[in-house]
Motif scaffolding. Structure first.
Motif, PDB file in Angstrom:
ATOM      1  N   ARG A   1       1.148  -0.991  -0.195  1.00  0.00           N
ATOM      2  CA  ARG A   1      -0.300  -0.022  -0.227  1.00  0.00           C
ATOM      3  C   ARG A   1       0.753   1.306   0.432  1.00  0.00           C
ATOM      4  O   ARG A   1       2.205   1.019   0.602  1.00  0.00           O
ATOM      5  CB  ARG A   1      -1.067  -0.092   1.051  1.00  0.00           C
ATOM      6  CG  ARG A   1      -2.200   1.249   1.436  1.00  0.00           C
ATOM      7  CD  ARG A   1      -3.313   1.106   2.254  1.00  0.00           C
ATOM      8  NE  ARG A   1      -4.088  -0.087   1.946  1.00  0.00           N
ATOM      9  CZ  ARG A   1      -5.289   0.834   0.853  1.00  0.00           C
ATOM     10  NH1 ARG A   1      -4.783   2.009   0.382  1.00  0.00           N
ATOM     11  NH2 ARG A   1      -5.461   0.207   0.454  1.00  0.00           N
ATOM     12  N   TYR A   2       0.239   2.190  -0.648  1.00  0.00           N
ATOM     13  CA  TYR A   2       0.850   3.336  -0.655  1.00  0.00           C
ATOM     14  C   TYR A   2       0.180   4.858  -0.784  1.00  0.00           C
ATOM     15  O   TYR A   2       0.311   5.278  -1.676  1.00  0.00           O
ATOM     16  CB  TYR A   2       2.040   3.739  -2.216  1.00  0.00           C
ATOM     17  CG  TYR A   2       1.815   3.463  -2.980  1.00  0.00           C
ATOM     18  CD1 TYR A   2       1.271   2.116  -3.744  1.00  0.00           C
ATOM     19  CD2 TYR A   2       1.430   4.312  -4.099  1.00  0.00           C
ATOM     20  CE1 TYR A   2       1.344   1.708  -5.280  1.00  0.00           C
ATOM     21  CE2 TYR A   2       1.142   3.604  -5.065  1.00  0.00           C
ATOM     22  CZ  TYR A   2       0.402   2.886  -5.677  1.00  0.00           C
ATOM     23  OH  TYR A   2       0.043   2.578  -6.775  1.00  0.00           O
ATOM     24  N   ASP A   3      -0.392   4.995   0.677  1.00  0.00           N
ATOM     25  CA  ASP A   3      -1.233   6.025   0.432  1.00  0.00           C
ATOM     26  C   ASP A   3      -1.154   7.604   1.133  1.00  0.00           C
ATOM     27  O   ASP A   3      -1.471   8.004   0.690  1.00  0.00           O
ATOM     28  CB  ASP A   3      -2.379   5.866   1.852  1.00  0.00           C
ATOM     29  CG  ASP A   3      -3.143   4.384   1.617  1.00  0.00           C
ATOM     30  OD1 ASP A   3      -2.832   4.178   0.436  1.00  0.00           O
ATOM     31  OD2 ASP A   3      -3.546   4.246   2.905  1.00  0.00           O
ATOM     32  N   TYR A   4       0.340   7.084   0.697  1.00  0.00           N
ATOM     33  CA  TYR A   4       0.811   9.163   0.572  1.00  0.00           C
ATOM     34  C   TYR A   4       2.008   9.560  -0.226  1.00  0.00           C
ATOM     35  O   TYR A   4       2.210  10.391  -0.322  1.00  0.00           O
ATOM     36  CB  TYR A   4       2.014   8.566   1.710  1.00  0.00           C
ATOM     37  CG  TYR A   4       1.475   8.506   3.019  1.00  0.00           C
ATOM     38  CD1 TYR A   4       0.359   8.971   3.728  1.00  0.00           C
ATOM     39  CD2 TYR A   4       2.212   7.853   4.277  1.00  0.00           C
ATOM     40  CE1 TYR A   4      -0.169   8.813   5.120  1.00  0.00           C
ATOM     41  CE2 TYR A   4       1.868   7.370   4.793  1.00  0.00           C
ATOM     42  CZ  TYR A   4       0.466   7.467   5.834  1.00  0.00           C
ATOM     43  OH  TYR A   4       0.064   7.239   6.904  1.00  0.00           O
ATOM     44  N   LEU A   5       2.284   8.803  -1.175  1.00  0.00           N
ATOM     45  CA  LEU A   5       3.143   8.785  -2.629  1.00  0.00           C
ATOM     46  C   LEU A   5       1.934  10.109  -3.708  1.00  0.00           C
ATOM     47  O   LEU A   5       3.349  10.721  -3.580  1.00  0.00           O
ATOM     48  CB  LEU A   5       2.665   7.577  -3.364  1.00  0.00           C
ATOM     49  CG  LEU A   5       3.391   7.569  -4.083  1.00  0.00           C
ATOM     50  CD1 LEU A   5       5.459   7.907  -4.412  1.00  0.00           C
ATOM     51  CD2 LEU A   5       4.200   6.478  -5.381  1.00  0.00           C
ATOM     52  N   ALA A   6       1.432   9.848  -3.006  1.00  0.00           N
ATOM     53  CA  ALA A   6       0.446  11.140  -4.105  1.00  0.00           C
ATOM     54  C   ALA A   6       0.402  12.488  -3.453  1.00  0.00           C
ATOM     55  O   ALA A   6       1.457  13.281  -4.318  1.00  0.00           O
ATOM     56  CB  ALA A   6      -1.184  10.900  -4.142  1.00  0.00           C
ATOM     57  N   GLU A   7       0.740  12.431  -2.173  1.00  0.00           N
ATOM     58  CA  GLU A   7       1.582  13.758  -1.660  1.00  0.00           C
ATOM     59  C   GLU A   7       2.683  13.682  -2.175  1.00  0.00           C
ATOM     60  O   GLU A   7       2.978  14.880  -1.642  1.00  0.00           O
ATOM     61  CB  GLU A   7       1.002  14.110  -0.155  1.00  0.00           C
ATOM     62  CG  GLU A   7      -0.645  13.759   0.108  1.00  0.00           C
ATOM     63  CD  GLU A   7      -1.038  13.112   1.756  1.00  0.00           C
ATOM     64  OE1 GLU A   7      -0.819  14.446   2.809  1.00  0.00           O
ATOM     65  OE2 GLU A   7      -0.901  12.639   1.936  1.00  0.00           O
ATOM     66  N   VAL A   8       3.480  13.174  -1.616  1.00  0.00           N
ATOM     67  CA  VAL A   8       4.527  13.136  -1.355  1.00  0.00           C
ATOM     68  C   VAL A   8       5.561  13.760  -2.981  1.00  0.00           C
ATOM     69  O   VAL A   8       6.447  14.813  -3.078  1.00  0.00           O
ATOM     70  CB  VAL A   8       5.289  11.834  -0.983  1.00  0.00           C
ATOM     71  CG1 VAL A   8       6.729  12.446  -2.061  1.00  0.00           C
ATOM     72  CG2 VAL A   8       5.149  11.578   0.048  1.00  0.00           C
ATOM     73  N   ILE A   9       4.465  12.611  -4.520  1.00  0.00           N
ATOM     74  CA  ILE A   9       4.914  14.051  -5.454  1.00  0.00           C
ATOM     75  C   ILE A   9       4.049  15.482  -5.786  1.00  0.00           C
ATOM     76  O   ILE A   9       4.103  15.555  -7.132  1.00  0.00           O
ATOM     77  CB  ILE A   9       4.501  13.447  -6.061  1.00  0.00           C
ATOM     78  CG1 ILE A   9       3.047  12.282  -6.698  1.00  0.00           C
ATOM     79  CG2 ILE A   9       6.344  11.730  -5.978  1.00  0.00           C
ATOM     80  CD1 ILE A   9       2.904  11.878  -8.057  1.00  0.00           C
ATOM     81  N   GLY A  10       2.804  15.713  -5.407  1.00  0.00           N
ATOM     82  CA  GLY A  10       2.718  16.943  -5.131  1.00  0.00           C
ATOM     83  C   GLY A  10       1.480  17.115  -5.204  1.00  0.00           C
ATOM     84  O   GLY A  10       0.545  17.743  -5.702  1.00  0.00           O
ATOM     85  N   GLY A  11       0.379  15.998  -5.316  1.00  0.00           N
ATOM     86  CA  GLY A  11      -1.098  15.257  -5.633  1.00  0.00           C
ATOM     87  C   GLY A  11      -2.243  16.115  -4.791  1.00  0.00           C
ATOM     88  O   GLY A  11      -1.270  15.427  -3.249  1.00  0.00           O
ATOM     89  N   ARG A  12      -2.868  15.381  -4.471  1.00  0.00           N
ATOM     90  CA  ARG A  12      -3.853  15.549  -3.470  1.00  0.00           C
ATOM     91  C   ARG A  12      -3.634  14.401  -3.023  1.00  0.00           C
ATOM     92  O   ARG A  12      -3.591  13.541  -3.385  1.00  0.00           O
ATOM     93  CB  ARG A  12      -5.660  15.148  -4.441  1.00  0.00           C
ATOM     94  CG  ARG A  12      -5.314  14.877  -5.276  1.00  0.00           C
ATOM     95  CD  ARG A  12      -7.093  14.766  -6.322  1.00  0.00           C
ATOM     96  NE  ARG A  12      -7.471  15.922  -6.108  1.00  0.00           N
ATOM     97  CZ  ARG A  12      -8.912  15.731  -5.107  1.00  0.00           C
ATOM     98  NH1 ARG A  12      -9.053  14.714  -4.684  1.00  0.00           N
ATOM     99  NH2 ARG A  12      -9.809  16.698  -5.569  1.00  0.00           N
ATOM    100  N   PRO A  13      -4.225  13.908  -1.203  1.00  0.00           N
ATOM    101  CA  PRO A  13      -4.513  12.750  -0.802  1.00  0.00           C
ATOM    102  C   PRO A  13      -5.335  12.039  -1.329  1.00  0.00           C
ATOM    103  O   PRO A  13      -6.165  11.581  -1.690  1.00  0.00           O
ATOM    104  CB  PRO A  13      -4.738  12.948   0.261  1.00  0.00           C
ATOM    105  CG  PRO A  13      -4.927  14.738   0.750  1.00  0.00           C
ATOM    106  CD  PRO A  13      -5.047  15.085  -0.652  1.00  0.00           C
ATOM    107  N   THR A  14      -4.799  10.684  -1.344  1.00  0.00           N
ATOM    108  CA  THR A  14      -4.984   9.762  -2.780  1.00  0.00           C
ATOM    109  C   THR A  14      -4.212   8.031  -2.280  1.00  0.00           C
ATOM    110  O   THR A  14      -3.600   8.665  -2.660  1.00  0.00           O
ATOM    111  CB  THR A  14      -4.531   9.562  -3.988  1.00  0.00           C
ATOM    112  OG1 THR A  14      -4.823  11.377  -4.768  1.00  0.00           O
ATOM    113  CG2 THR A  14      -4.982   8.492  -5.062  1.00  0.00           C
ATOM    114  N   THR A  15      -5.533   6.879  -2.155  1.00  0.00           N
ATOM    115  CA  THR A  15      -4.454   5.974  -1.180  1.00  0.00           C
ATOM    116  C   THR A  15      -4.415   5.257  -2.382  1.00  0.00           C
ATOM    117  O   THR A  15      -5.679   5.303  -3.554  1.00  0.00           O
ATOM    118  CB  THR A  15      -6.091   5.126  -0.723  1.00  0.00           C
ATOM    119  OG1 THR A  15      -7.050   5.275  -1.692  1.00  0.00           O
ATOM    120  CG2 THR A  15      -6.867   6.396   0.478  1.00  0.00           C
TER     121      THR A  15
END
Ligand code: HAM
Length: 437
Positions: free
Chosen positions: A300-314
């Motif tokens: 699971r990588y629930d934080y990856l979207a935020e880390v690359i500048g996107g909205r929180p996305t599971t």
């Protein structure tokens, strides 16, 4: 200086002659002899993807280097040591993708796919580049099959589905016995606590050099050390499963229940942490029993979207290495390659007129959807029949000078060697009849 030494042109010519260029180290040609196995793996993956509703997506092989710095993680081996970087004429730094996952989430965010029904399921396949030390099962260019579920809630059923999809794919490919290892590495709330405990424990252990570094930059990776010296320290390390919060514990419990529901055997391995920074909660790897190298891995990588500048996305997903799978199929299923090669009708020609005629006859067979093969470069009858034998053709059709004049063709049963002359106009029907029988 001699005349020859002073002429760079001549020297280049001499060098070029002295060695044959090879493919880059750790990167391999996939030759026609094994391609049927590669096709088989990719076809099975495609069918599994269709069945479970994963849509195919392709992203560029080159991405901004920063995507992997932020996504895969600065402290991972991949980013620290293994990326291939291309500097463009415009001065941008692009990386040959060392994995698919950051690209998948980038594409999801870039194209506003959160507006579509959630979650979105993606399937992708292609080459991946990592400048590793080449060894058996570890290459600098390898190929992956990826399944990712992005968006919606952080739902344990998606974690289970990803594992099920890889497991079923490997079952279809007759890889057994399979071993699924699974763990939870917690979330951003509970993991820091565990990290502290781990650092406290390891501080007093005389670990290897690499682990001394891991202790400073990425303590969880201490559990991933493969050195014999560190085995006993790993064995005594506190288990992350005793430290995860109740939400993460419950998440794992549900994933396991879903796996049990479909009778998928698994082992919980509290030492499994994986070498990529973006995971939270579930991580998994699938092995063939008694083999050390994982065939597939993910989590699971629930934080990856935020880390690359996107909205929180599971998100949750995984990847399977095609090279490792093909090698095992070759090793354990000696007939797999033969089974993939569908025997074709062999068209033999003798003489120039027959050669010409066999071209139009081939087209006629194609229109009737009957696979035929001929070796137009070989003119001797015995060579052509030998080739038909090697290719396991059930029937050979022999077109000689006489047959061309008589508008007939000889049909030969390759098993019994029995031959019969048939009018050319009836040949398609005759072949169809024999193939049915
Ligand atoms: P990974 O474990 O680095 O995960 O790679 C997945 C699979 O690719 C491995 O299990 C292995 O079969 C194959 N593989 C990895 N490196 C090599 C290599 N050097 N040579 C040959 N085969 C190799 C990932 O790449 C994650 N992106 C998986 C993922 C997808 N996690 C979430 N979604």
């Amino acid at each position: 200086m001699s005349k020859e030494e002073s002429s760079p042109k001549k020297n280049v010519k001499k060098e070029a002659k002295s060695f044959l260029l090879q493919s880059p180290k750790g990167m391999h040609d996939i030759l026609p002899q094994v391609m049927p196995l590669w096709d088989k793996v990719r076809e099975e993956a495609r069918q599994i993807a269709d069945f479970y509703g994963f849509a195919k997506i392709e992203t560029p092989i080159l991405e901004a280097e920063e995507l992997f710095h932020r996504g895969t993680g600065e402290t991972t081996d991949i980013v620290e040591k293994e990326m291939y970087i291309v500097k463009t004429k415009g001065g941008d730094r692009l990386a040959l993708r060392p994995e698919f996952t950051p690209s998948m989430i980038r594409a999801y965010l870039q194209h506003g796919m959160h507006r579509l029904p959630q979650p979105q399921r993606f399937y992708s396949t292609g080459p991946v580049f990592r400048h590793e030390r080449p060894q058996a099962g570890r290459y600098r260019q390898h190929h992956q099959i990826n399944f990712e579920i992005i968006g919606g809630e952080s739902n344990p059923v998606s974690d289970a589905q990803v594992i099920i999809v890889f497991y079923r794919l490997m079952e279809e490919l007759k890889l057994k016995p399979l071993l699924v290892q699974i763990n939870s590495i917690g979330c951003r709330i509970c993991r820091p606590n565990y990290r502290k405990k781990l650092v406290e424990y390891y501080r007093s252990q005389p670990v290897c050099r690499d682990c001394e570094r891991r202790l400073k930059i990425n303590p969880l990776r201490l559990l991933d050390c493969k050195k014999e010296k560190c085995e006993e320290f790993k064995a005594g390390a506190p288990s992350i499963l005793d430290s995860v919060c109740s939400l993460c514990r419950n998440h794992l419990k549900q994933v396991l229940e879903f796996l049990e529901e479909v009778n998928l055997p698994y082992t919980v391995n509290h030492l499994l942490v994986r070498g990529l920074d973006y995971y939270s909660r579930t991580v998994f790897e699938i092995f063939l029993e008694e083999k050390d190298l994982a065939l597939a891995g993910g989590g699971r990588y629930d934080y990856l979207a935020e880390v690359i500048g996107g909205r929180p996305t599971t998100a949750v997903g995984g990847a399977m290495g095609i090279e490792r799978v093909v090698e095992i199929i070759k090793e354990t299923q000696p007939n797999a390659l033969k089974e993939r090669i569908k025997p074709k009708i062999f068209l033999v020609h003798i003489g120039d007129l027959a050669k010409k005629k066999s071209l139009s006859l081939t087209e006629e067979f194609r229109q009737n959807n009957i696979p035929v093969i001929n070796v137009l470069g070989k003119d001797s009858l015995s060579q052509q029949l030998e080739a038909a034998d090697r290719m396991n053709s059930p029937l050979a059709l022999i077109l000689g000078q006489r047959e061309v004049y008589e508008n007939s063709i000889i049909i030969r049963d390759m098993d019994s060697g029995a031959q019969e002359s048939v009018p050319l106009r009836n040949i398609i029907e005759e072949v169809k009849r024999r193939l049915k029988g």
